[in-house]
Design a protein around this motif. Structure first.
Motif, PDB file in Angstrom:
ATOM      1  N   ARG A 106     -19.307 -10.545  24.723  1.00 33.33           N
ATOM      2  CA  ARG A 106     -18.848 -11.395  26.022  1.00 33.33           C
ATOM      3  C   ARG A 106     -18.021 -10.588  26.821  1.00 33.33           C
ATOM      4  N   ASN A 180      -7.866 -12.822  15.804  1.00 33.77           N
ATOM      5  CA  ASN A 180      -8.743 -11.860  15.274  1.00 33.77           C
ATOM      6  C   ASN A 180      -7.868 -10.643  15.150  1.00 33.77           C
ATOM      7  N   LYS A 207      -9.740 -13.910  11.651  1.00 31.25           N
ATOM      8  CA  LYS A 207     -10.967 -14.047  11.916  1.00 31.25           C
ATOM      9  C   LYS A 207     -11.548 -12.484  12.308  1.00 31.25           C
ATOM     10  N   GLN A 208     -12.829 -12.287  11.515  1.00 28.35           N
ATOM     11  CA  GLN A 208     -13.361 -10.988  11.630  1.00 28.35           C
ATOM     12  C   GLN A 208     -14.597 -10.797  12.159  1.00 28.35           C
ATOM     13  N   GLY A 209     -15.045 -11.661  13.116  1.00 28.73           N
ATOM     14  CA  GLY A 209     -16.401 -11.881  13.641  1.00 28.73           C
ATOM     15  C   GLY A 209     -17.466 -11.958  12.623  1.00 28.73           C
ATOM     16  N   GLY A 212     -16.612 -11.943   8.907  1.00 29.61           N
ATOM     17  CA  GLY A 212     -16.001 -12.971   8.071  1.00 29.61           C
ATOM     18  C   GLY A 212     -14.624 -13.353   8.372  1.00 29.61           C
ATOM     19  N   PHE A 227     -21.426 -16.551   6.984  1.00 33.42           N
ATOM     20  CA  PHE A 227     -22.700 -17.225   6.751  1.00 33.42           C
ATOM     21  C   PHE A 227     -23.611 -16.628   7.607  1.00 33.42           C
ATOM     22  N   GLY A 236     -16.678 -19.169  21.825  1.00 32.16           N
ATOM     23  CA  GLY A 236     -15.859 -20.440  21.140  1.00 32.16           C
ATOM     24  C   GLY A 236     -16.277 -20.442  19.796  1.00 32.16           C
ATOM     25  N   ALA A 237     -16.630 -19.218  19.110  1.00 34.19           N
ATOM     26  CA  ALA A 237     -16.664 -19.008  17.676  1.00 34.19           C
ATOM     27  C   ALA A 237     -15.626 -19.301  17.131  1.00 34.19           C
ATOM     28  N   GLY A 238     -14.223 -18.511  17.729  1.00 33.18           N
ATOM     29  CA  GLY A 238     -13.101 -18.757  17.236  1.00 33.18           C
ATOM     30  C   GLY A 238     -12.636 -20.185  17.301  1.00 33.18           C
ATOM     31  N   ALA A 266     -18.369 -22.072  12.841  1.00 35.11           N
ATOM     32  CA  ALA A 266     -18.481 -20.975  13.636  1.00 35.11           C
ATOM     33  C   ALA A 266     -20.112 -20.527  13.536  1.00 35.11           C
ATOM     34  N   ILE A 270     -22.544 -20.421  17.000  1.00 32.71           N
ATOM     35  CA  ILE A 270     -22.938 -19.397  17.607  1.00 32.71           C
ATOM     36  C   ILE A 270     -24.542 -19.291  17.601  1.00 32.71           C
TER      37      ILE A 270
HETATM   38  N1  LIG Z   1     -22.290 -12.693  14.221  1.00 31.94           N
HETATM   39  C1  LIG Z   1     -21.553 -13.596  13.388  1.00 31.94           C
HETATM   40  N2  LIG Z   1     -22.297 -14.182  12.203  1.00 31.94           N
HETATM   41  C2  LIG Z   1     -21.841 -14.943  11.357  1.00 31.94           C
HETATM   42  N3  LIG Z   1     -20.556 -15.258  11.598  1.00 31.94           N
HETATM   43  C3  LIG Z   1     -19.914 -15.179  12.751  1.00 31.94           C
HETATM   44  C4  LIG Z   1     -20.504 -14.211  13.880  1.00 31.94           C
HETATM   45  N4  LIG Z   1     -19.329 -14.052  14.669  1.00 31.94           N
HETATM   46  C5  LIG Z   1     -18.513 -14.971  14.413  1.00 31.94           C
HETATM   47  N5  LIG Z   1     -18.835 -15.497  13.103  1.00 31.94           N
HETATM   48  C6  LIG Z   1     -17.864 -16.274  12.430  1.00 31.94           C
HETATM   49  O1  LIG Z   1     -16.896 -17.035  13.359  1.00 31.94           O
HETATM   50  C7  LIG Z   1     -15.641 -16.552  13.033  1.00 31.94           C
HETATM   51  C8  LIG Z   1     -14.587 -16.612  14.270  1.00 31.94           C
HETATM   52  O2  LIG Z   1     -15.222 -15.596  15.270  1.00 31.94           O
HETATM   53  P1  LIG Z   1     -14.334 -14.397  15.642  1.00 31.94           P
HETATM   54  O3  LIG Z   1     -13.847 -13.684  14.657  1.00 31.94           O
HETATM   55  O4  LIG Z   1     -15.312 -13.606  16.616  1.00 31.94           O
HETATM   56  O5  LIG Z   1     -13.107 -15.186  16.316  1.00 31.94           O
HETATM   57  P2  LIG Z   1     -12.558 -15.053  17.703  1.00 31.94           P
HETATM   58  O6  LIG Z   1     -12.243 -13.632  18.059  1.00 31.94           O
HETATM   59  O7  LIG Z   1     -11.153 -15.545  17.640  1.00 31.94           O
HETATM   60  O8  LIG Z   1     -13.481 -15.631  18.634  1.00 31.94           O
HETATM   61  P3  LIG Z   1     -13.347 -16.215  20.240  1.00 31.94           P
HETATM   62  O9  LIG Z   1     -13.379 -14.950  20.944  1.00 31.94           O
HETATM   63  O10 LIG Z   1     -14.230 -17.223  20.256  1.00 31.94           O
HETATM   64  O11 LIG Z   1     -12.034 -16.631  20.308  1.00 31.94           O
HETATM   65  C9  LIG Z   1     -15.678 -15.547  12.280  1.00 31.94           C
HETATM   66  O12 LIG Z   1     -14.722 -15.471  11.418  1.00 31.94           O
HETATM   67  C10 LIG Z   1     -17.149 -15.876  11.417  1.00 31.94           C
HETATM   68  O13 LIG Z   1     -16.813 -16.759  10.370  1.00 31.94           O
END
Ligand SMILES: Nc1ncnc2c1ncn2[C@@H]1O[C@H](COP(=O)(O)OP(=O)(O)OP(=O)(O)O)[C@@H](O)[C@H]1O
Ligand SMILES: [Mg+2]
Length: 297
Positions: A106, A180, A207-209, A212, A227, A236-238, A266, A270
């Motif tokens: 995004r 993150n 949080k590592q996208g 994990g 997962f 909104g994943a975070g 999360a 997604i």
């Molecule tokens: N492609 C993916 N496949 C599986 N799980 C994912 C994926 N992307 C994100 N997640 C899950 O979502 C959690 C949070 O996502 P992310 O690490 O991107 O957080 P964020 O950067 O705070 O997100 P946001 O931008 O929504 O605030 C990750 O720790 C992971 O568990």
């Protein structure tokens, strides 16, 4: 009685364009799809935790426009308490997003609008009567006001895009710092490591996208593999992760299980477009956790 959880921060309208690739500067591209939906980290978190069966109220602001009325209605329809929301004579906050097909990446631009009145909303709310306060992406003085008035509530903080305004000292007393890697770097600014935060912050949840999540505490590190999920839209994943993690703790689960709840919420999120459509209900999350195990790449 006050809700079990108070969610402090932004309430927005999300305007998303879905495209193969983000257009270059000074150029034009045709979108494959378009969606207007409800967003804002604090509101997404509140809906996420409410769907998981936990009573939640929002401390935030909406404008006096139609977007603001719609935002309130959408929150009420989810069972989120809206009595602490401050309705201001200005526009509701809005976020424009370009979502790329590959990996759901995004690019965003945010208009704060009514969210600028958040400190006033916090001052007007009782806060301390909740078991837990979750704060997302707020100016520094808002976090400090919450910390001064938290009472017996535990506090989690997700700095989001505001991370660069914080120093490690500002975070003293926070129970869970949820962020993150680039946000963590924004706070540490190369001057110290994650361990240096731990005397004053209870736990850091990184949080590592698609890699994990990892929890750091004084006693050590806990890892949670992600997962398997096809990323349609990571908006909104975070927030989904935060809601799952905090819900688990409020149900009395341990930290390892809380990481799994966050990751599962999360992963379910997604798979669907928009910040809220994919947020699971408690039964769906439990079923998913029973069936799926975090996998290793
Ligand atoms: N492609 C993916 N496949 C599986 N799980 C994912 C994926 N992307 C994100 N997640 C899950 O979502 C959690 C949070 O996502 P992310 O690490 O991107 O957080 P964020 O950067 O705070 O997100 P946001 O931008 O929504 O605030 C990750 O720790 C992971 O568990
Ligand atoms: Mg985030």
């Amino acid at each position: 009685m006050d809700p079990a959880v108070a969610s402090v921060g932004n309430i927005n309208i999300d305007i998303a364009f879905y495209t193969q690739e983000c257009p270059e500067k000074d150029s034009e591209a045709e979108a494959d799809g378009f969606m207007v939906s409800h967003g804002g980290s604090a509101a997404n978190f509140a809906v996420g935790i409410s769907r998981l069966g936990i009573d939640c109220g929002i401390v935030g602001c909406v404008g006096s426009d139609q977007f603001g009325k719609d935002a309130l209605e959408a929150l009420r329809a989810e069972g989120v308490r809206t009595t602490w929301i401050f309705e201001c004579e200005m526009e509701t906050g809005a976020v424009g997003t370009i979502v790329e097909a590959k990996g759901g990446t995004r690019t965003m631009i945010a208009w704060r609008g009514a969210n600028r009145m958040i400190l006033e909303a916090v001052r007007r709310s009782p806060l301390g009567g909740s078991r837990h306060i979750h704060v997302s992406n707020v100016p520094r003085e808002v976090l400090l006001e919450v910390m001064a008035r938290r009472g017996d509530a535990s506090v989690s903080f997700d700095p989001g895009g505001s991370s660069r305004v914080y120093t490690p000292e500002d975070l003293a007393g926070i129970d869970f710092l949820m962020l993150n890697e680039s946000e963590l770097e924004g706070i540490l600014r190369g001057r110290m490591g994650i361990k240096d935060l731990l005397p004053s912050v209870g736990r850091v949840v990184l949080k590592q996208g698609a890699r994990g999540a990892t929890l750091y505490e004084r006693g050590g590190i806990l890892r949670c593999e992600p997962f398997r999920a096809e990323a349609v839209d990571t908006t909104g994943a975070g927030d989904a992760f935060d809601a799952g993690f905090i819900a688990a703790l409020l149900y009395g689960e341990g930290l390892g299980e809380a990481l799994k709840w966050g990751s599962a919420a999360a992963a379910l999120k997604i798979r669907k477009k928009g910040a809220r459509a994919g947020l699971p209900r408690l039964e769906e999350l439990c079923k998913f956790l029973d069936m799926e195990k975090p996998y290793r790449n």
